[in-house]
Enzyme design. Structure first.
Site, PDB file in Angstrom:
ATOM      1  N   ARG A 167      39.095  41.813  33.376  1.00  0.00           N
ATOM      2  CA  ARG A 167      39.645  41.957  34.734  1.00  0.00           C
ATOM      3  C   ARG A 167      38.724  41.291  35.767  1.00  0.00           C
ATOM      4  O   ARG A 167      38.470  41.841  36.850  1.00  0.00           O
ATOM      5  CB  ARG A 167      39.830  43.431  35.115  1.00  0.00           C
ATOM      6  CG  ARG A 167      40.650  44.249  34.157  1.00  0.00           C
ATOM      7  CD  ARG A 167      42.133  43.953  34.212  1.00  0.00           C
ATOM      8  NE  ARG A 167      42.858  44.892  33.391  1.00  0.00           N
ATOM      9  CZ  ARG A 167      43.138  44.689  32.100  1.00  0.00           C
ATOM     10  NH1 ARG A 167      42.785  43.566  31.496  1.00  0.00           N
ATOM     11  NH2 ARG A 167      43.789  45.615  31.412  1.00  0.00           N
ATOM     12  N   SER A 241      46.302  50.273  38.238  1.00  0.00           N
ATOM     13  CA  SER A 241      45.017  50.935  37.976  1.00  0.00           C
ATOM     14  C   SER A 241      44.082  50.710  39.158  1.00  0.00           C
ATOM     15  O   SER A 241      43.829  49.562  39.523  1.00  0.00           O
ATOM     16  CB  SER A 241      44.355  50.352  36.727  1.00  0.00           C
ATOM     17  OG  SER A 241      45.261  50.358  35.665  1.00  0.00           O
ATOM     18  N   GLU A 338      39.035  48.368  40.793  1.00  0.00           N
ATOM     19  CA  GLU A 338      39.693  47.126  40.383  1.00  0.00           C
ATOM     20  C   GLU A 338      40.471  46.532  41.565  1.00  0.00           C
ATOM     21  O   GLU A 338      40.561  45.309  41.720  1.00  0.00           O
ATOM     22  CB  GLU A 338      40.649  47.433  39.214  1.00  0.00           C
ATOM     23  CG  GLU A 338      41.393  46.217  38.718  1.00  0.00           C
ATOM     24  CD  GLU A 338      42.300  46.523  37.532  1.00  0.00           C
ATOM     25  OE1 GLU A 338      41.828  47.074  36.524  1.00  0.00           O
ATOM     26  OE2 GLU A 338      43.495  46.185  37.633  1.00  0.00           O
TER      27      GLU A 338
HETATM   28  P1  FAD Z   1      47.480  40.256  45.664  1.00  0.00           P
HETATM   29  O1  FAD Z   1      47.512  41.720  45.564  1.00  0.00           O
HETATM   30  O2  FAD Z   1      48.328  39.627  46.730  1.00  0.00           O
HETATM   31  O3  FAD Z   1      46.041  39.695  45.727  1.00  0.00           O
HETATM   32  C1  FAD Z   1      45.043  40.163  44.847  1.00  0.00           C
HETATM   33  C2  FAD Z   1      43.742  39.396  45.125  1.00  0.00           C
HETATM   34  O4  FAD Z   1      43.905  38.027  44.766  1.00  0.00           O
HETATM   35  C3  FAD Z   1      43.344  39.386  46.599  1.00  0.00           C
HETATM   36  O5  FAD Z   1      41.943  39.391  46.675  1.00  0.00           O
HETATM   37  C4  FAD Z   1      43.887  38.054  47.113  1.00  0.00           C
HETATM   38  O6  FAD Z   1      43.166  37.557  48.217  1.00  0.00           O
HETATM   39  C5  FAD Z   1      43.714  37.169  45.886  1.00  0.00           C
HETATM   40  N1  FAD Z   1      44.732  36.120  45.767  1.00  0.00           N
HETATM   41  C6  FAD Z   1      46.071  36.289  45.670  1.00  0.00           C
HETATM   42  N2  FAD Z   1      46.684  35.107  45.531  1.00  0.00           N
HETATM   43  C7  FAD Z   1      45.705  34.162  45.552  1.00  0.00           C
HETATM   44  C8  FAD Z   1      45.702  32.734  45.482  1.00  0.00           C
HETATM   45  N3  FAD Z   1      46.819  32.025  45.351  1.00  0.00           N
HETATM   46  N4  FAD Z   1      44.508  32.082  45.540  1.00  0.00           N
HETATM   47  C9  FAD Z   1      43.344  32.786  45.660  1.00  0.00           C
HETATM   48  N5  FAD Z   1      43.292  34.123  45.755  1.00  0.00           N
HETATM   49  C10 FAD Z   1      44.447  34.802  45.704  1.00  0.00           C
HETATM   50  N6  FAD Z   1      47.132  44.139  36.643  1.00  0.00           N
HETATM   51  C11 FAD Z   1      46.797  43.823  35.373  1.00  0.00           C
HETATM   52  O7  FAD Z   1      45.841  43.065  35.140  1.00  0.00           O
HETATM   53  N7  FAD Z   1      47.485  44.351  34.307  1.00  0.00           N
HETATM   54  C12 FAD Z   1      48.539  45.184  34.471  1.00  0.00           C
HETATM   55  O8  FAD Z   1      49.129  45.610  33.497  1.00  0.00           O
HETATM   56  C13 FAD Z   1      48.913  45.541  35.805  1.00  0.00           C
HETATM   57  N8  FAD Z   1      49.914  46.417  36.022  1.00  0.00           N
HETATM   58  C14 FAD Z   1      50.234  46.777  37.297  1.00  0.00           C
HETATM   59  C15 FAD Z   1      51.270  47.710  37.490  1.00  0.00           C
HETATM   60  C16 FAD Z   1      51.628  48.095  38.767  1.00  0.00           C
HETATM   61  C17 FAD Z   1      52.740  49.090  38.964  1.00  0.00           C
HETATM   62  C18 FAD Z   1      50.961  47.523  39.886  1.00  0.00           C
HETATM   63  C19 FAD Z   1      51.373  47.890  41.280  1.00  0.00           C
HETATM   64  C20 FAD Z   1      49.924  46.609  39.710  1.00  0.00           C
HETATM   65  C21 FAD Z   1      49.557  46.234  38.409  1.00  0.00           C
HETATM   66  N9  FAD Z   1      48.508  45.327  38.170  1.00  0.00           N
HETATM   67  C22 FAD Z   1      48.171  44.972  36.886  1.00  0.00           C
HETATM   68  C23 FAD Z   1      47.745  44.759  39.299  1.00  0.00           C
HETATM   69  C24 FAD Z   1      48.408  43.495  39.926  1.00  0.00           C
HETATM   70  O9  FAD Z   1      49.788  43.457  39.644  1.00  0.00           O
HETATM   71  C25 FAD Z   1      47.785  42.199  39.409  1.00  0.00           C
HETATM   72  O10 FAD Z   1      46.407  42.179  39.655  1.00  0.00           O
HETATM   73  C26 FAD Z   1      48.408  40.956  40.052  1.00  0.00           C
HETATM   74  O11 FAD Z   1      47.901  39.789  39.454  1.00  0.00           O
HETATM   75  C27 FAD Z   1      48.190  40.879  41.564  1.00  0.00           C
HETATM   76  O12 FAD Z   1      48.984  39.794  42.041  1.00  0.00           O
HETATM   77  P2  FAD Z   1      49.382  39.677  43.558  1.00  0.00           P
HETATM   78  O13 FAD Z   1      50.057  38.373  43.745  1.00  0.00           O
HETATM   79  O14 FAD Z   1      50.143  40.873  43.982  1.00  0.00           O
HETATM   80  O15 FAD Z   1      47.957  39.647  44.230  1.00  0.00           O
HETATM   81  P1  NAP Z   2      47.353  53.284  27.513  1.00  0.00           P
HETATM   82  O1  NAP Z   2      48.161  52.545  26.501  1.00  0.00           O
HETATM   83  O2  NAP Z   2      47.667  54.705  27.814  1.00  0.00           O
HETATM   84  O3  NAP Z   2      45.808  53.166  27.133  1.00  0.00           O
HETATM   85  C1  NAP Z   2      44.800  53.774  27.968  1.00  0.00           C
HETATM   86  C2  NAP Z   2      43.609  52.847  28.013  1.00  0.00           C
HETATM   87  O4  NAP Z   2      43.088  52.702  26.708  1.00  0.00           O
HETATM   88  C3  NAP Z   2      44.005  51.479  28.517  1.00  0.00           C
HETATM   89  O5  NAP Z   2      43.361  51.283  29.728  1.00  0.00           O
HETATM   90  C4  NAP Z   2      43.584  50.498  27.435  1.00  0.00           C
HETATM   91  O6  NAP Z   2      42.625  49.550  27.879  1.00  0.00           O
HETATM   92  C5  NAP Z   2      42.890  51.336  26.393  1.00  0.00           C
HETATM   93  N1  NAP Z   2      43.475  51.038  25.059  1.00  0.00           N
HETATM   94  C6  NAP Z   2      44.619  51.546  24.524  1.00  0.00           C
HETATM   95  N2  NAP Z   2      44.793  51.073  23.268  1.00  0.00           N
HETATM   96  C7  NAP Z   2      43.748  50.240  23.026  1.00  0.00           C
HETATM   97  C8  NAP Z   2      43.368  49.448  21.913  1.00  0.00           C
HETATM   98  N3  NAP Z   2      44.078  49.417  20.791  1.00  0.00           N
HETATM   99  N4  NAP Z   2      42.247  48.695  22.019  1.00  0.00           N
HETATM  100  C9  NAP Z   2      41.505  48.698  23.133  1.00  0.00           C
HETATM  101  N5  NAP Z   2      41.811  49.438  24.222  1.00  0.00           N
HETATM  102  C10 NAP Z   2      42.910  50.206  24.172  1.00  0.00           C
HETATM  103  O7  NAP Z   2      47.365  52.477  28.901  1.00  0.00           O
HETATM  104  P2  NAP Z   2      48.479  52.377  30.023  1.00  0.00           P
HETATM  105  O8  NAP Z   2      47.915  52.928  31.268  1.00  0.00           O
HETATM  106  O9  NAP Z   2      49.795  52.863  29.523  1.00  0.00           O
HETATM  107  O10 NAP Z   2      48.540  50.791  30.205  1.00  0.00           O
HETATM  108  C11 NAP Z   2      49.034  49.971  29.176  1.00  0.00           C
HETATM  109  C12 NAP Z   2      48.481  48.577  29.341  1.00  0.00           C
HETATM  110  O11 NAP Z   2      48.901  48.041  30.606  1.00  0.00           O
HETATM  111  C13 NAP Z   2      46.963  48.527  29.315  1.00  0.00           C
HETATM  112  O12 NAP Z   2      46.553  47.349  28.656  1.00  0.00           O
HETATM  113  C14 NAP Z   2      46.587  48.468  30.780  1.00  0.00           C
HETATM  114  O13 NAP Z   2      45.402  47.729  31.025  1.00  0.00           O
HETATM  115  C15 NAP Z   2      47.778  47.734  31.399  1.00  0.00           C
HETATM  116  N6  NAP Z   2      47.987  48.198  32.783  1.00  0.00           N
HETATM  117  C16 NAP Z   2      47.141  47.712  33.727  1.00  0.00           C
HETATM  118  C17 NAP Z   2      47.306  48.095  35.042  1.00  0.00           C
HETATM  119  C18 NAP Z   2      46.425  47.516  36.115  1.00  0.00           C
HETATM  120  O14 NAP Z   2      46.720  47.684  37.275  1.00  0.00           O
HETATM  121  N7  NAP Z   2      45.368  46.836  35.763  1.00  0.00           N
HETATM  122  C19 NAP Z   2      48.302  48.992  35.395  1.00  0.00           C
HETATM  123  C20 NAP Z   2      49.116  49.488  34.392  1.00  0.00           C
HETATM  124  C21 NAP Z   2      48.953  49.081  33.075  1.00  0.00           C
HETATM  125  P3  NAP Z   2      42.977  48.198  28.655  1.00  0.00           P
HETATM  126  O15 NAP Z   2      43.331  48.617  30.040  1.00  0.00           O
HETATM  127  O16 NAP Z   2      41.710  47.442  28.579  1.00  0.00           O
HETATM  128  O17 NAP Z   2      44.094  47.526  27.960  1.00  0.00           O
END
Ligand code: FAD
Ligand code: NAP
Length: 342
Positions: A167, A241, A338
C-alpha cells in the site's frame, strides 16, 4: 483560456466519506493541455496548497477549506501492442478503476479480476499500489506518465521508479503531491493465472456453482464478497480501510502470540516478518461498532471508519487518533493511517 475554473465549489460529491468541504478554486482536468493551463494560472497567482483529486475514496478532508483542487478527468483506453502472451494497454488516469477492470474482463485480458469493485480512479491506483485478495497493482503495472507540478515536465516512471511497497509507492512517499499522474500502462495476460486461495474466494465460487474457472467468475465472486462485507459509501460515508496492516519481525510476533494466543498473523514468503490484521487489533481494543456523534468504527469491519451523516473530518481524525493510542497501549504496535488526510 478554455479551462473552466470554478470558485467555492463544494467537495461533498467528490469524497466517499461524504464530508462537507470546499475548494476556493476547482478545475476538471480532461487533458494534458488543461493541466498546463491550470498550472500556468496557479503559478501566475503564486498559488499554494494544491490538491490532486481522483474519486476521493482514499481521502479525509480534515480541513474543510482547500485553496486549489485539480480533479482528474483524463479519459481514454488505448491498446498499445500485444504479443503471444500479453497485451499492453494505456489508460487515462481519470478512468474509473472498476470500469477499467470490467473492460479487461470483457476482452478476456487477465490479471485485474481480484481487484474488482475497488472505488476510485486509475490514476490513483499506483499511488498506494492498490491491493486486494493477494493481487496488487504492481503485478500488472508497466509504466506511467506524470506531469511534474513544479516545472511542467512530463516524466515516465517504470515499475522500479515507482518503488512499490505494501500500500505504498514513491508517490505516497518522497514525491507526495509533486506529480500529477496522467496515464498508466498495464501489461495484462492473454492466459489467466488464477489467485483464488485468498480469503473466501474459493468458498464463494463453490456457492455460485462455478465448475469451470474464468476471470469473469473470479471477478463476480470478489464482487459478491465485497458487497456482503464492506459498507457502501453511497449509504455510509467511508474510505475503506483507514489503517494499514502492520508487519512485525517474526520474534516480536511470537512474543505477542504468548500474550494474545488468538492474534492473527500472515508470515511473508521468507517467514522473516509477519503481517498482522489491523482490523483484529482494533476489534480487540474494543472499538468495533463504537460511535461518537456521527463518527464511528464500522460494526462489521473495525478497520473502516465511517461518517453516519454529519461528522466532520476532524471528528473522524480524532477518533482515529484515539484508536491508534489504544492499540499502541494494548499491543505496543503503532498503526499507520492508510487514508490520505488533508
Ligand atoms: P483519491 O481518494 O482521490 O486520492 C487518493 C490520493 O491519491 C490523494 O493523495 C490524491 O492526491 C492522490 N491522487 C489521486 N489521483 C492522482 C493522480 N492522478 N496523480 C497523482 N496523485 C493522485 N484500496 C485498496 O488498495 N484496496 C481495496 O480493496 C480498497 N477497497 C476500498 C473499498 C471502499 C469501500 C473504499 C471507499 C475504498 C477502498 N480502497 C481500497 C481505497 C481507495 O479506493 C483506493 O486507494 C483508490 O485507489 C483511491 O482512488 P481515488 O481516485 O478515489 O483517489
Ligand atoms: P479479510 O479477507 O477479512 O482478511 C483480513 C485481513 O487479513 C486482510 O487485511 C488481509 O490482508 C489479511 N489476509 C487474509 N487472508 C490472507 C492471506 N491468505 N494471506 C495474507 N493475508 C491475508 O479482509 P477484508 O477486509 O474482507 O478485505 C478483503 C481484501 O480486500 C483484502 O485484501 C483487503 O486488503 C482488501 N480491502 C482493502 C481495503 C482498503 O481500503 N485498502 C478496503 C476493503 C478491502 P491484506 O489487506 O494485506 O490483503
Amino acid at each position: 483560456m478554455s479551462l473552466q475554473i470554478q470558485e467555492n465549489r463544494s467537495l461533498k460529491p467528490f469524497n466517499s466519506f461524504g464530508l462537507e468541504a470546499w475548494a476556493q478554486h476547482f478545475a476538471h482536468i480532461t487533458s494534458p493541455d488543461d493541466l498546463g493551463e491550470a498550472m500556468e494560472w496557479y503559478r501566475g497567482r503564486n498559488g499554494t496548497g494544491l490538491l490532486i483529486l481522483g474519486g476521493g475514496s482514499n481521502i479525509l478532508f480534515r480541513n474543510p477549506k482547500h485553496s486549489w483542487v485539480l480533479h482528474n478527468a483524463i479519459k481514454g483506453i488505448e491498446l498499445l501492442h500485444e504479443d503471444e502472451e500479453y497485451v499492453f494497454v494505456r489508460v487515462g488516469a481519470g478512468e474509473r478503476w472498476h470500469s477499467w477492470v470490467q473492460y479487461c474482463i470483457g476482452r478476456n485480458w487477465a490479471g485485474l479480476e481480484n481487484l474488482s469493485l475497488i472505488p476510485g480512479s486509475v490514476g490513483a491506483s499506483p499511488m498506494q499500489n492498490i491491493g486486494a485478495y493477494g493481487v496488487e497493482v504492481e503485478d500488472l503495472f508497466w509504466d506511467l506518465e506524470a506531469y511534474q507540478l513544479s516545472d511542467g515536465k512530463i516524466q515516465v516512471f517504470t515499475k522500479s521508479d515507482c518503488a512499490f511497497g505494501y500500500r505504498d509507492s514513491v508517490f505516497k512517499g518522497k514525491y507526495r503531491n509533486q506529480f500529477f499522474i496522467m496515464n498508466v500502462t498495464f501489461r495484462l495476460r492473454k492466459k489467466p493465472l488464477f489467485h483464488t486461495s485468498y480469503g473466501a474466494i474459493t468458498q464463494e465460487l463453490e456457492q455460485m456453482g462455478v465448475t469451470e474457472l474464468s476471470i469473469r467468475a473470479v471477478s463476480d465472486a470478489v464482487i459478491r464478497i465485497r458487497q456482503s462485507k464492506l459498507p457502501d459509501p453511497a449509504l455510509i460515508g467511508n474510505a475503506g480501510s483507514f489503517f494499514k496492516n502492520p508487519t512485525l519481525p517474526i520474534a516480536a510476533f511470537q512474543a505477542l502470540q504468548l500474550q494474545f494466543p488468538g492474534i492473527i498473523g500472515y508470515p511473508n514468503a521468507a517467514a522473516s516478518e509477519v503481517k498482522l490484521a489491523a482490523g483484529w487489533l482494533i476489534e480487540q481494543a474494543g472499538w468495533k461498532g463504537y460511535r461518537e456523534g456521527d463518527a464511528g468504527c464500522h460494526d462489521k469491519q473495525a478497520l473502516v471508519l465511517v461518517n453516519y451523516g454529519n461528522a466532520t473530518g476532524e471528528a473522524i481524525y480524532s477518533l482515529s487518533e484515539k484508536i491508534l493510542q489504544s492499540v499502541q497501549q494494548k499491543f505496543g504496535i503503532l498503526l499507520e493511517r492508510e487514508v490520505n488526510c488533508y
